[in-house]
Design an enzyme around this catalytic site. Structure first.
Site, PDB file in Angstrom:
ATOM      1  N   PRO A 143       0.781  -1.279   0.015  1.00 40.47           N
ATOM      2  CA  PRO A 143       0.109  -0.259  -0.072  1.00 40.47           C
ATOM      3  C   PRO A 143       0.612   1.388  -0.040  1.00 40.47           C
ATOM      4  CG  PRO A 143       0.061  -0.867   2.128  1.00 40.47           C
ATOM      5  CD  PRO A 143       0.727  -2.007   1.261  1.00 40.47           C
ATOM      6  N   VAL A 146       3.668   2.499   2.766  1.00 35.37           N
ATOM      7  CA  VAL A 146       4.246   1.678   3.482  1.00 35.37           C
ATOM      8  C   VAL A 146       5.758   1.566   3.556  1.00 35.37           C
ATOM      9  CG1 VAL A 146       4.350  -0.225   1.812  1.00 35.37           C
ATOM     10  CG2 VAL A 146       3.931  -0.792   4.175  1.00 35.37           C
ATOM     11  N   ARG A 175       5.456  15.248  -7.686  1.00 33.70           N
ATOM     12  CA  ARG A 175       5.651  16.113  -6.559  1.00 33.70           C
ATOM     13  C   ARG A 175       6.688  16.887  -6.516  1.00 33.70           C
ATOM     14  NH1 ARG A 175       5.065   9.855  -3.983  1.00 33.70           N
ATOM     15  NH2 ARG A 175       2.863   9.671  -4.182  1.00 33.70           N
ATOM     16  N   ARG A 268       4.726  12.125   5.332  1.00 28.86           N
ATOM     17  CA  ARG A 268       5.525  12.257   4.068  1.00 28.86           C
ATOM     18  C   ARG A 268       5.077  13.701   3.499  1.00 28.86           C
ATOM     19  NH1 ARG A 268       4.903   7.795  -0.490  1.00 28.86           N
ATOM     20  NH2 ARG A 268       2.968   8.769  -0.791  1.00 28.86           N
ATOM     21  N   ARG A 279      -6.102   6.901  -0.731  1.00 27.15           N
ATOM     22  CA  ARG A 279      -4.998   5.823  -0.632  1.00 27.15           C
ATOM     23  C   ARG A 279      -5.222   4.939   0.765  1.00 27.15           C
ATOM     24  NH1 ARG A 279       0.320   7.358  -3.611  1.00 27.15           N
ATOM     25  NH2 ARG A 279      -0.622   8.561  -5.100  1.00 27.15           N
ATOM     26  N   ASN A 302       7.092  -3.970   7.456  1.00 23.42           N
ATOM     27  CA  ASN A 302       7.936  -3.026   7.670  1.00 23.42           C
ATOM     28  C   ASN A 302       7.656  -2.024   8.680  1.00 23.42           C
ATOM     29  OD1 ASN A 302       9.707  -1.117   7.337  1.00 23.42           O
ATOM     30  ND2 ASN A 302       8.742   0.210   5.624  1.00 23.42           N
ATOM     31  N   ASP A 303       8.132  -2.591   9.937  1.00 26.14           N
ATOM     32  CA  ASP A 303       7.645  -2.046  11.247  1.00 26.14           C
ATOM     33  C   ASP A 303       9.150  -1.342  11.461  1.00 26.14           C
ATOM     34  OD1 ASP A 303       7.220  -1.186  13.854  1.00 26.14           O
ATOM     35  OD2 ASP A 303       6.596  -3.239  14.507  1.00 26.14           O
TER      36      ASP A 303
HETATM   37  P1  ADP Z   1       5.712   4.042  -0.590  1.00 29.08           P
HETATM   38  O1  ADP Z   1       6.956   4.237  -1.485  1.00 29.08           O
HETATM   39  O2  ADP Z   1       5.571   2.626  -0.010  1.00 29.08           O
HETATM   40  O3  ADP Z   1       4.679   4.999  -0.868  1.00 29.08           O
HETATM   41  P2  ADP Z   1       7.576   5.642   1.157  1.00 29.08           P
HETATM   42  O4  ADP Z   1       8.882   4.831   1.102  1.00 29.08           O
HETATM   43  O5  ADP Z   1       7.550   7.071   0.385  1.00 29.08           O
HETATM   44  O6  ADP Z   1       6.235   4.967   0.745  1.00 29.08           O
HETATM   45  O7  ADP Z   1       7.535   5.920   2.678  1.00 29.08           O
HETATM   46  C1  ADP Z   1       6.235   6.597   3.416  1.00 29.08           C
HETATM   47  C2  ADP Z   1       6.864   7.406   4.483  1.00 29.08           C
HETATM   48  O8  ADP Z   1       7.119   6.426   5.472  1.00 29.08           O
HETATM   49  C3  ADP Z   1       8.289   8.237   4.211  1.00 29.08           C
HETATM   50  O9  ADP Z   1       8.184   9.460   4.867  1.00 29.08           O
HETATM   51  C4  ADP Z   1       9.353   7.299   4.814  1.00 29.08           C
HETATM   52  O10 ADP Z   1      10.362   8.058   5.341  1.00 29.08           O
HETATM   53  C5  ADP Z   1       8.559   6.752   6.116  1.00 29.08           C
HETATM   54  N1  ADP Z   1       8.918   5.252   6.464  1.00 29.08           N
HETATM   55  C6  ADP Z   1       9.025   4.096   5.631  1.00 29.08           C
HETATM   56  N2  ADP Z   1       9.685   3.216   6.172  1.00 29.08           N
HETATM   57  C7  ADP Z   1       9.236   3.476   7.533  1.00 29.08           C
HETATM   58  C8  ADP Z   1       9.366   2.874   8.869  1.00 29.08           C
HETATM   59  N3  ADP Z   1       9.910   1.456   8.738  1.00 29.08           N
HETATM   60  N4  ADP Z   1       9.237   3.356   9.900  1.00 29.08           N
HETATM   61  C9  ADP Z   1       8.784   4.854   9.996  1.00 29.08           C
HETATM   62  N5  ADP Z   1       8.688   5.714   8.739  1.00 29.08           N
HETATM   63  C10 ADP Z   1       9.064   4.787   7.614  1.00 29.08           C
HETATM   64  P1  5GP Z   2       2.887   7.223  -6.008  1.00 30.64           P
HETATM   65  O1  5GP Z   2       1.765   7.978  -6.475  1.00 30.64           O
HETATM   66  O2  5GP Z   2       2.772   6.949  -4.677  1.00 30.64           O
HETATM   67  O3  5GP Z   2       4.102   7.418  -6.658  1.00 30.64           O
HETATM   68  O4  5GP Z   2       2.408   5.685  -6.497  1.00 30.64           O
HETATM   69  C1  5GP Z   2       1.237   4.958  -6.278  1.00 30.64           C
HETATM   70  C2  5GP Z   2       1.058   3.439  -6.420  1.00 30.64           C
HETATM   71  O5  5GP Z   2       1.071   3.230  -7.825  1.00 30.64           O
HETATM   72  C3  5GP Z   2       2.220   2.788  -5.767  1.00 30.64           C
HETATM   73  O6  5GP Z   2       1.148   1.547  -5.189  1.00 30.64           O
HETATM   74  C4  5GP Z   2       2.897   2.368  -6.709  1.00 30.64           C
HETATM   75  O7  5GP Z   2       3.544   0.889  -6.508  1.00 30.64           O
HETATM   76  C5  5GP Z   2       2.180   2.194  -7.957  1.00 30.64           C
HETATM   77  N1  5GP Z   2       2.889   2.108  -9.275  1.00 30.64           N
HETATM   78  C6  5GP Z   2       3.884   3.127  -9.429  1.00 30.64           C
HETATM   79  N2  5GP Z   2       4.373   2.801 -10.698  1.00 30.64           N
HETATM   80  C7  5GP Z   2       3.735   1.781 -11.290  1.00 30.64           C
HETATM   81  C8  5GP Z   2       3.552   1.051 -12.699  1.00 30.64           C
HETATM   82  O8  5GP Z   2       4.205   1.539 -13.515  1.00 30.64           O
HETATM   83  N3  5GP Z   2       2.512   0.043 -12.713  1.00 30.64           N
HETATM   84  C9  5GP Z   2       1.596  -0.116 -11.811  1.00 30.64           C
HETATM   85  N4  5GP Z   2       0.711  -1.178 -12.164  1.00 30.64           N
HETATM   86  N5  5GP Z   2       1.558   0.320 -10.577  1.00 30.64           N
HETATM   87  C10 5GP Z   2       2.650   1.455 -10.213  1.00 30.64           C
END
Ligand code: ADP
Ligand code: 5GP
Length: 403
Positions: A143, A146, A175, A268, A279, A302-303
């Protein structure tokens, strides 16, 4: 492999073309598979820039121009063709370096069958043959919020020569810190939809109201650089990749709780309140699907970030002692414009040709071993092994492995 005839460019059966009221230009091959003949023009007249395919169904009188998917090979002076397994044809481009010499035209592989069904017309797909293998790509799902991006960044930072990120396309807005071509290829929906129709995407999905997708090219450029590809995609995308020809490892990252997931998404600070709520709503369904779908090989919680990262490295079989240098492959062999013969023994293709210098003429052979091929259209066909056998007239034989 079943036997199927192949005709070489220079001795193409004129009779076959005459039967369809066509005249040979001398640079075509005609390969019969079942009741169809695949006529491929390699473009020796210099007007044609890339290979052209026509299908002659023996039960019908007119040629069919199929939809051609995948990357089409550039034209060359002469080529040979040989049918493999009734579902694809191997093309050998004369006058080409080994890196561009071997191409597969898929005519009835699962990918082609699926495309034929969805497009409702005759389809063929090109796939470039690449020697050697790289380790399986890694698909990471979970999700939003995460920590997928965080874990992937840590891996890429620690092992820059081992891993490469598959840069997805998306229709969502960038972003603040995101760079086009690095984090995503930010694109218009209409452009992305057109590319999807043309078979340029390995998978795509509508996620949180935007279109996201992995192009074939995004994965192949990483593998071409000799790196292991990492894909960050949603569960729908992972399902499509599972069904594709890409042989990957699938990892699902789970949050310790929904409350912690919400906290991370808010911390974030990249989404509006409305987007965060969307989301979070989608997260519950994604976690359920991730856990029950059978798509994923591994689940990581991922804790604690450091512990989760260590588990990720462990399951990818890497630790600090891993050798981060990739071996380079030397390349200096070109195929001659005309090869003398192409034959097959089981999974080995024997390509023979003659060379002559001041003192002697030699018969040379390249053995192409196809027993470990992997992947295929719409991407590359990997795992080819090529050996050069140099049998000079004095009887001595030297074998070089060229891959
Ligand atoms: P995703 O790519 O799955 O959407 P991100 O890598 O952007 O998630 O992480 C979301 C936020 O959570 C970021 O600000 C990141 O620094 C933070 N984060 C990631 N892993 C952990 C963790 N194990 N504990 C606390 N914060 C975390
Ligand atoms: P974000 O907008 O946070 O970058 O991504 C939102 C979601 O889209 C995340 O769950 C990420 O894994 C997924 N995502 C990013 N790139 C791709 C892709 O190329 N294909 C699919 N199916 N999902 C993607």
């Amino acid at each position: 492999m079943g036997e199927a005839p192949a005709f070489f460019a220079h001795d193409l059966k004129e009779g076959f073309l005459n039967g369809f009221g066509l005249k040979s230009k001398g640079c075509e091959t005609a390969t019969v598979i079942g009741n169809k003949t695949y006529l491929v023009d390699g473009g020796c007249d210099e007007l044609l820039l890339s290979f052209k395919v026509q299908i002659f169904d023996h039960s019908q009188g007119t040629p069919i121009n199929p939809v051609v998917l995948g990357t089409i090979p550039n034209s060359c002076k002469g080529h040979s063709a040989i049918a493999l397994n009734e579902d694809r044809i191997l093309f050998i481009k004369g006058g080409s370096p080994l890196d561009d010499a071997f191409w597969f035209l898929e005519v009835d592989t699962p990918y082609v069958q699926e495309q034929r069904k969805s497009l409702g017309c005759e389809v063929v797909a090109w796939s470039k043959g690449v020697r050697g293998t790289v380790e399986k790509p890694v698909v990471v799902s979970g999700p939003s919020g995460v920590g997928k991006g965080t874990l992937i960044s840590m891996l890429m930072k620690e092992f820059p020569t081992l891993f490469g990120f598959s840069v997805s396309h998306t229709t969502r807005a960038p972003r603040n810190m995101e760079k086009d071509g690095l984090h995503y290829h930010f694109t218009e929906r209409s452009v992305m939809e057109k590319d999807i129709k043309e078979g340029k995407f390995l998978e795509f999905a509508s996620v949180h109201g935007n279109l996201y997708g992995t192009s074939v090219e995004a994965v192949e450029v990483v593998a071409d650089a000799g790196k292991r590809c990492i894909l960050d995609i949603d569960v729908q995308g992972a399902r499509s990749v599972r069904a594709s020809s890409l042989d990957a490892i699938f990892i699902f990252i789970c949050p310790p709780s929904m409350a912690e997931l919400e906290k991370r998404l808010r911390a974030r600070g990249t989404e509006t309140e409305e987007q965060i709520l969307k989301r979070l709503r989608n997260a519950e369904a994604e976690i359920k699907e991730g856990e029950s779908s059978g798509i994923f090989d591994h689940f990581l919680f991922n804790d604690n970030l450091e512990e989760c990262y260590l588990s990720l490295k462990k399951l990818l079989g890497i630790d600090a002692s891993v050798n981060t240098c990739t071996e380079s492959i030397s390349e200096d062999l070109d195929l001659p414009p005309i090869v003398h013969s192409v034959s097959r023994i089981d999974n080995k293709i024997i390509i023979s040709y003659r060379t002559s210098d001041l003192d002697n003429e030699s018969q040379k052979m390249i053995v192409l071993d196809l027993s470990s091929i992997k992947g295929g259209a719409p991407g590359r066909t990997r795992g080819l092994e090529a050996y050069a056998i140099d049998s000079v007239t004095n009887g001595s034989t030297m074998i070089n492995q060229t891959s």
